[in-house]
Design a protein around this motif. Structure first.
Motif, mmCIF file in Angstrom:
data_model
loop_
_atom_site.group_PDB
_atom_site.id
_atom_site.type_symbol
_atom_site.label_atom_id
_atom_site.label_comp_id
_atom_site.label_asym_id
_atom_site.label_seq_id
_atom_site.Cartn_x
_atom_site.Cartn_y
_atom_site.Cartn_z
ATOM 1 N N CYS A 1 -4.936 2.226 7.838
ATOM 2 C CA CYS A 1 -4.243 3.073 6.566
ATOM 3 C C CYS A 1 -5.158 4.389 6.374
ATOM 4 C CB CYS A 1 -4.722 2.107 5.358
ATOM 5 S SG CYS A 1 -3.943 2.859 4.093
ATOM 6 N N CYS B 1 -7.156 -0.951 0.610
ATOM 7 C CA CYS B 1 -6.092 -1.595 1.740
ATOM 8 C C CYS B 1 -6.747 -2.337 2.856
ATOM 9 C CB CYS B 1 -5.454 -0.269 2.173
ATOM 10 S SG CYS B 1 -3.975 -0.634 3.350
ATOM 11 N N CYS C 1 0.869 -1.159 0.058
ATOM 12 C CA CYS C 1 -0.039 -0.033 -0.158
ATOM 13 C C CYS C 1 0.882 1.126 0.109
ATOM 14 C CB CYS C 1 -0.823 -0.074 1.183
ATOM 15 S SG CYS C 1 -1.852 1.309 1.569
ATOM 16 N N GLN D 1 0.124 -6.718 1.044
ATOM 17 C CA GLN D 1 -1.238 -7.202 1.198
ATOM 18 C C GLN D 1 -1.788 -7.799 0.133
ATOM 19 O OE1 GLN D 1 -3.801 -3.972 1.193
ATOM 20 N NE2 GLN D 1 -2.252 -2.735 1.636
ATOM 21 N N HIS E 1 -6.494 3.578 1.635
ATOM 22 C CA HIS E 1 -5.996 3.744 0.246
ATOM 23 C C HIS E 1 -6.757 2.836 -0.836
ATOM 24 C CE1 HIS E 1 -2.905 5.346 -2.355
ATOM 25 N NE2 HIS E 1 -3.427 4.438 -3.358
ATOM 26 N N THR F 1 -0.274 4.292 0.961
ATOM 27 C CA THR F 1 -0.036 5.086 1.931
ATOM 28 C C THR F 1 0.539 4.793 3.357
ATOM 29 O OG1 THR F 1 -2.162 5.900 1.173
ATOM 30 C CG2 THR F 1 -2.093 6.087 3.416
ATOM 31 N N CYS F 2 0.163 3.355 3.685
ATOM 32 C CA CYS F 2 0.499 2.917 4.845
ATOM 33 C C CYS F 2 1.628 1.973 4.732
ATOM 34 C CB CYS F 2 -0.534 2.211 5.668
ATOM 35 S SG CYS F 2 -1.141 0.645 4.687
HETATM 36 ZN ZN ZN Z 1 -2.873 1.008 3.537
#
Ligand code: ZN
Length: 311
Positions: free
Chosen positions: A251, A246, A224, A231, A265, A226-227
């Motif tokens: 997140c 996500c 991801c 995954q 996200h 963003t975080c």
């Molecule tokens: Zn994320």
């Protein structure tokens, strides 16, 4: 051109089909980074072109090069030790003009990174060059960083189907792509065909789509942005739109707060309009798709022998 790879595989594959001197392989390195180097290349290339003593029925030109990621320009050589890129049409003119009589009607394979087709200006310049040199068919890839090894099986398939078995390249393309999901995971493929009599060029994009890993031919990152969580994205499909969210509950917000799903996200991908599912290699969750063919009427001037001499 680096040693080995798909070009060497193609050479080894084709040799037995042309016994008795019917096969000629030419490996030409280029560095046209300065005017002096351009002249040196032109002299060397014209000399090599003069050694093509007969008219070959099938000509295959493979260009291996890096591209500028932002502009799609092709690297032309070095100036004062630094690599420099040149506009695609200019590059192709410098590189191919010495061979223009020999390559007309041939097949071009561009083994270059995807910005050459992703950037509109460079893709249009490539189309102009294809018409300028009269390639009947051309193949290009749109992977951001093209891995040559991944293209090998496909190139063997399509060259066998066309040069050896004589199939029309458009008819042969779906079968040649068929089960090559590893190529599909890495890159979409473009086919350009040219009718010189009518000054018409057509191009078609082939994408490999997997429901979870490559929705409608798009890269879905493993992590991801963003975080940073690695995954499997949570997929939601609504009609022709697939949305991937996500899975990390924190997140997009304060870790402790366990933010609402809305802030996580997301990626959304829409099925390309007019995409046709190809049957070869089709599975429950994945298939190659053919996007609608685009027809371009070109205004590129027909080849002039004097351009070669004027390098
Ligand atoms: Zn994320």
């Amino acid at each position: 051109m680096p040693p080995g790879g798909p070009v060497e595989m193609l050479r080894q594959f084709l040799i037995p089909y042309y016994p008795g001197g019917g096969f000629k392989f030419m490996d030409i390195e280029f560095d046209m980074g300065t005017t002096v180097k351009q002249k040196e290349y032109a002299t060397k290339a014209l000399h090599l072109a003069a050694t093509i003593e007969q008219e070959y029925r099938n000509v295959l030109v493979v260009i291996t090069d890096h591209t500028d990621q932002d502009s799609g320009d092709l690297f032309i050589g070095e100036t004062r030790g630094k690599p420099i890129a040149g506009e695609v049409y200019e590059f192709m003119t410098c590189l191919l003009s010495p061979f223009e009589r020999a390559i007309r009607g041939g097949t071009l394979v561009m083994l270059a990174c995807g910005s050459i087709v992703r950037q509109t200006a460079s893709f249009e310049a490539l189309q102009d060059a294809v018409v300028r040199f009269g390639f009947s068919a051309s193949i290009a890839f749109d992977a951001e960083h093209l891995q040559l090894a991944v293209t090998s099986s496909f190139l063997l398939n399509i060259i066998e189907a066309t040069l050896i078995e004589g199939h029309d390249i458009r008819a042969a393309f779906p079968e040649a792509l068929g089960y090559l999901y590893h190529l599909g995971m890495h890159s979409n493929v473009l086919l350009l065909t040219c009718d010189l009599e009518a000054s018409v060029l057509k191009y078609t994009k082939y994408i490999w789509s997997h429901r979870d890993y490559r929705p409608w031919g798009n890269d879905l990152p493993l992590q991801c942005p963003t975080c940073g969580t690695p995954q499997q994205w949570k997929r939601h499909t609504d009609g022709n739109t697939s949305t991937f969210t996500c899975v990390y509950r924190g997140c997009g917000g304060d870790h402790a707060a366990r933010t609402d799903v809305v802030t996580r996200h997301k990626f959304s991908y829409v099925r390309p309009s007019g995409a046709m599912v190809l049957q070869p290699g089709k599975r429950m969750q994945s298939a190659w798709l053919m996007l609608p063919t685009v027809t371009v009427t070109t205004s590129v001037a027909v080849p002039l022998a004097s351009e070669a001499a004027g390098l």
